[in-house]
Design a protein around this motif. Structure first.
Motif, PDB file in Angstrom:
ATOM      1  N   ALA A 138     -15.864  -1.913  14.064  1.00 52.10           N
ATOM      2  CA  ALA A 138     -15.744  -2.118  15.516  1.00 52.10           C
ATOM      3  C   ALA A 138     -14.585  -3.050  15.861  1.00 52.10           C
ATOM      4  CB  ALA A 138     -17.056  -2.679  16.068  1.00 52.10           C
ATOM      5  N   ASN A 139     -14.366  -4.074  15.036  1.00 45.84           N
ATOM      6  CA  ASN A 139     -13.297  -5.037  15.320  1.00 45.84           C
ATOM      7  C   ASN A 139     -11.913  -4.500  14.967  1.00 45.84           C
ATOM      8  OD1 ASN A 139     -14.087  -5.063  12.610  1.00 45.84           O
ATOM      9  ND2 ASN A 139     -13.279  -7.121  12.273  1.00 45.84           N
ATOM     10  N   TRP A 140     -11.847  -3.299  14.405  1.00 46.27           N
ATOM     11  CA  TRP A 140     -10.566  -2.683  14.040  1.00 46.27           C
ATOM     12  C   TRP A 140     -10.168  -1.549  14.979  1.00 46.27           C
ATOM     13  CZ3 TRP A 140      -9.774  -1.874   8.049  1.00 46.27           C
ATOM     14  CH2 TRP A 140      -9.703  -3.124   7.422  1.00 46.27           C
ATOM     15  N   LEU A 141     -11.055  -1.109  15.844  1.00 47.17           N
ATOM     16  CA  LEU A 141     -10.838   0.130  16.591  1.00 47.17           C
ATOM     17  C   LEU A 141      -9.561   0.134  17.422  1.00 47.17           C
ATOM     18  CD1 LEU A 141     -14.475   0.950  17.766  1.00 47.17           C
ATOM     19  CD2 LEU A 141     -13.078   2.268  16.166  1.00 47.17           C
ATOM     20  N   ASP A 142      -9.198  -0.998  18.008  1.00 47.38           N
ATOM     21  CA  ASP A 142      -8.029  -1.047  18.890  1.00 47.38           C
ATOM     22  C   ASP A 142      -6.820  -1.690  18.220  1.00 47.38           C
ATOM     23  OD1 ASP A 142      -9.274   0.162  21.177  1.00 47.38           O
ATOM     24  OD2 ASP A 142     -10.430  -1.678  21.410  1.00 47.38           O
ATOM     25  N   LYS A 143      -6.830  -1.715  16.894  1.00 51.66           N
ATOM     26  CA  LYS A 143      -5.701  -2.275  16.150  1.00 51.66           C
ATOM     27  C   LYS A 143      -4.899  -1.147  15.500  1.00 51.66           C
ATOM     28  CE  LYS A 143      -7.937  -6.713  15.261  1.00 51.66           C
ATOM     29  NZ  LYS A 143      -8.412  -7.681  14.253  1.00 51.66           N
ATOM     30  N   PRO A 144      -3.584  -1.357  15.314  1.00 52.73           N
ATOM     31  CA  PRO A 144      -2.749  -0.309  14.703  1.00 52.73           C
ATOM     32  C   PRO A 144      -3.220   0.031  13.294  1.00 52.73           C
ATOM     33  CG  PRO A 144      -1.384  -1.991  15.748  1.00 52.73           C
ATOM     34  CD  PRO A 144      -2.785  -2.523  15.742  1.00 52.73           C
ATOM     35  N   LEU A 145      -3.355   1.315  13.030  1.00 56.40           N
ATOM     36  CA  LEU A 145      -3.812   1.776  11.720  1.00 56.40           C
ATOM     37  C   LEU A 145      -2.862   1.307  10.621  1.00 56.40           C
ATOM     38  CD1 LEU A 145      -5.930   3.522  10.253  1.00 56.40           C
ATOM     39  CD2 LEU A 145      -4.468   5.505  10.670  1.00 56.40           C
ATOM     40  N   LYS A 146      -1.572   1.258  10.943  1.00 61.21           N
ATOM     41  CA  LYS A 146      -0.565   0.849   9.961  1.00 61.21           C
ATOM     42  C   LYS A 146      -0.825  -0.568   9.456  1.00 61.21           C
ATOM     43  CE  LYS A 146       3.637   1.871  11.081  1.00 61.21           C
ATOM     44  NZ  LYS A 146       4.978   1.853  11.721  1.00 61.21           N
ATOM     45  N   GLU A 147      -1.265  -1.449  10.351  1.00 55.07           N
ATOM     46  CA  GLU A 147      -1.487  -2.847   9.980  1.00 55.07           C
ATOM     47  C   GLU A 147      -2.798  -3.038   9.224  1.00 55.07           C
ATOM     48  OE1 GLU A 147      -1.284  -5.250  13.447  1.00 55.07           O
ATOM     49  OE2 GLU A 147       0.720  -4.563  14.039  1.00 55.07           O
ATOM     50  N   LEU A 148      -3.742  -2.122   9.429  1.00 63.29           N
ATOM     51  CA  LEU A 148      -5.072  -2.283   8.833  1.00 63.29           C
ATOM     52  C   LEU A 148      -5.099  -1.909   7.358  1.00 63.29           C
ATOM     53  CD1 LEU A 148      -7.230  -0.724  11.698  1.00 63.29           C
ATOM     54  CD2 LEU A 148      -6.814  -3.146  11.263  1.00 63.29           C
ATOM     55  N   CYS A 149      -4.265  -0.948   6.976  1.00 63.53           N
ATOM     56  CA  CYS A 149      -4.390  -0.355   5.638  1.00 63.53           C
ATOM     57  C   CYS A 149      -3.559  -1.088   4.596  1.00 63.53           C
ATOM     58  CB  CYS A 149      -4.045   1.131   5.696  1.00 63.53           C
ATOM     59  SG  CYS A 149      -5.243   2.064   6.671  1.00 63.53           S
ATOM     60  N   THR A 150      -3.754  -2.397   4.523  1.00 66.29           N
ATOM     61  CA  THR A 150      -3.170  -3.183   3.436  1.00 66.29           C
ATOM     62  C   THR A 150      -4.277  -3.494   2.439  1.00 66.29           C
ATOM     63  OG1 THR A 150      -3.624  -5.310   4.513  1.00 66.29           O
ATOM     64  CG2 THR A 150      -1.541  -4.218   5.059  1.00 66.29           C
ATOM     65  N   PRO A 151      -3.958  -3.660   1.167  1.00 62.64           N
ATOM     66  CA  PRO A 151      -5.009  -3.899   0.160  1.00 62.64           C
ATOM     67  C   PRO A 151      -5.898  -5.083   0.498  1.00 62.64           C
ATOM     68  CG  PRO A 151      -2.901  -3.492  -0.902  1.00 62.64           C
ATOM     69  CD  PRO A 151      -2.621  -3.596   0.563  1.00 62.64           C
ATOM     70  N   GLN A 152      -5.295  -6.179   0.959  1.00 63.35           N
ATOM     71  CA  GLN A 152      -6.071  -7.390   1.218  1.00 63.35           C
ATOM     72  C   GLN A 152      -7.048  -7.199   2.381  1.00 63.35           C
ATOM     73  OE1 GLN A 152      -2.730  -7.243   0.951  1.00 63.35           O
ATOM     74  NE2 GLN A 152      -2.503  -8.141  -1.099  1.00 63.35           N
TER      75      GLN A 152
END
Length: 406
Positions: A138-152
């Motif tokens: 839920a806390n990721w829904l409005d964030k850019p997918l590019k920024e979310l998909c990092t290993p950390q």
């Protein structure tokens, strides 16, 4: 190009004051990639025309100058042209960089919609997907997918979901550390990312960091062994009486029905009286997991269960229950056996083997499409009466185990 001229401010301004008979392009004698294009209306546009490094197709990059009396001198124009040429020599196309800068970032909410709209999943599966993502991310829904998909970030979110599920299980008196649930959520995120990468390469979405998250990296994934729990033959003598003693007849009949026909919980709870064919005594499961309707015959015991459910008139649904897991708790309290709804399906499959049901018939009863081989094409469709015989054999074997120690 024969129209090679040493560009000067005076020459460019004079050129812009005349009208061309046709579109004409001129090349600067000092910087051969600097071009001036004279359009029919008289407008003169300045640009750099060159192949980016590593490509064979030239691109035209417009320079931000208007040819007028107030334009900068040629020294400034050539300096700007050299900046563009340096970028092209590095393999960077400024036109693409500008497009990316003006393209809004793809957020997870939109990426999820893209995947669900383009998938061939059934409506029920899509609903489960949306619920899982909107609940645990839920806390990721409005964030850019590019920024979310990092290993950390993925690793940290996986561990957070694990803790949330584990705490929820503990508060409900259930087992489980949440690892498998967290795995499933992040697998869904991986598929959403891969789908959107393939859908629009211009988004420049990153690849899923498989190596960094795997065994040689952060070791994020929790080992997930196939579930094998089922009712064993020596347990039927205590399971069946506990089932018979349930105070709610709908709960009792649902578990009996699922055990004797091998269907999934959601498919059984979606059944309505209109799904029963009283002439042929068959029942049709609609919108199943593989998206196909699935028709099976009813044995005498299954007929009795269905008729009793219809006569009770508890609405349109034959088994109007929201959460069948409560039945698991009642049975465990009564006899000590933990039997989940899907354990009944695994039990059905195991007893079909014991009863000598062939693999093709068993696959049809369970509505499995995977693992199809050429032999299936020779076998063809199985007659409904043959399926009824198979179900009767399975039912007889179950009742044999129920009466084993009486």
């Amino acid at each position: 190009m024969n129209n090679t001229v040493k560009f000067s401010k005076e020459w460019l301004v004079k050129l812009a004051s005349t009208k061309a008979e046709k579109r004409t392009e001129y090349k600067d004698s000092e910087i051969r990639y600097l071009r001036a294009t004279h359009h029919i209306g008289g407008t003169v546009k300045l640009s750099v025309y060159r192949c980016p490094r590593g490509t064979r197709k030239a691109v035209r990059v417009a320079l931000p100058f208007t040819v007028t009396e107030s334009m900068p001198n040629l020294q400034q124009i050539r300096a700007e042209a050299n900046k563009v040429i340096n970028l092209l020599d590095q393999g960077i196309n400024p036109n693409e960089a500008k497009t990316k800068a003006n393209t809004p970032e793809l957020i997870l909410r939109i990426a999820l919609d893209n995947y669900l709209d383009g998938s061939t999943n059934t409506e029920r599966v899509n609903t489960n997907w949306r619920r899982a993502i909107e609940t645990h991310l839920a806390n990721w829904l409005d964030k850019p997918l590019k920024e979310l998909c990092t290993p950390q970030r993925i690793f940290a979110q996986h561990r957070l979901i694990m803790r949330e599920i584990a705490n929820s299980n503990q508060s409900q008196g259930l087992k489980g550390d949440g690892g498998i649930g967290a795995n499933e959520v992040l697998k869904k995120l991986r598929r959403i990312l891969n789908f959107n990468r393939a859908l629009d390469r211009s988004l420049n979405l990153p690849q899923w960091p498989a190596e960094e998250l795997g065994g040689s990296g952060l070791k994020m994934w929790v080992d997930q062994k196939p579930r094998t729990s089922r009712i064993h033959r020596e347990e039927f003598s205590i399971f069946w009486p506990a089932l018979e003693c349930l105070s709610c007849p709908v709960q009792r009949d649902l578990f009996k029905f699922m055990l004797l026909i091998g269907c999934r919980s959601g498919e059984a709870r979606s059944l309505e009286a209109s799904d029963v064919n009283f002439n042929r005594w068959t029942i049709t499961f609609k919108n199943t997991k593989n998206g196909l309707d699935h028709t099976l015959p009813l044995t005498e015991t299954l007929k009795t269960i269905i008729l009793e459910r219809i006569s009770c008139g508890d609405g349109n649904k034959l088994f109007p229950l929201f959460d069948p897991k409560v039945i698991t708790k009642h049975i465990e309290k009564a006899c000590g056996l933990h039997v989940s709804p899907h354990d009944l399906r695994r039990t059905f499959s195991g007893i079909a083997e014991i009863a000598g049901i062939g693999s093709t018939t068993k696959k049809h009863l369970l509505n499995h499409l995977s693992g199809r081989d050429v032999t299936d094409d020779y076998t063809g469709s199985i007659d409904i009466d043959d399926l009824r015989i198979a179900l009767t054999k399975i039912e007889n074997k179950i009742m044999e185990f129920v009466n084993l120690q009486k």
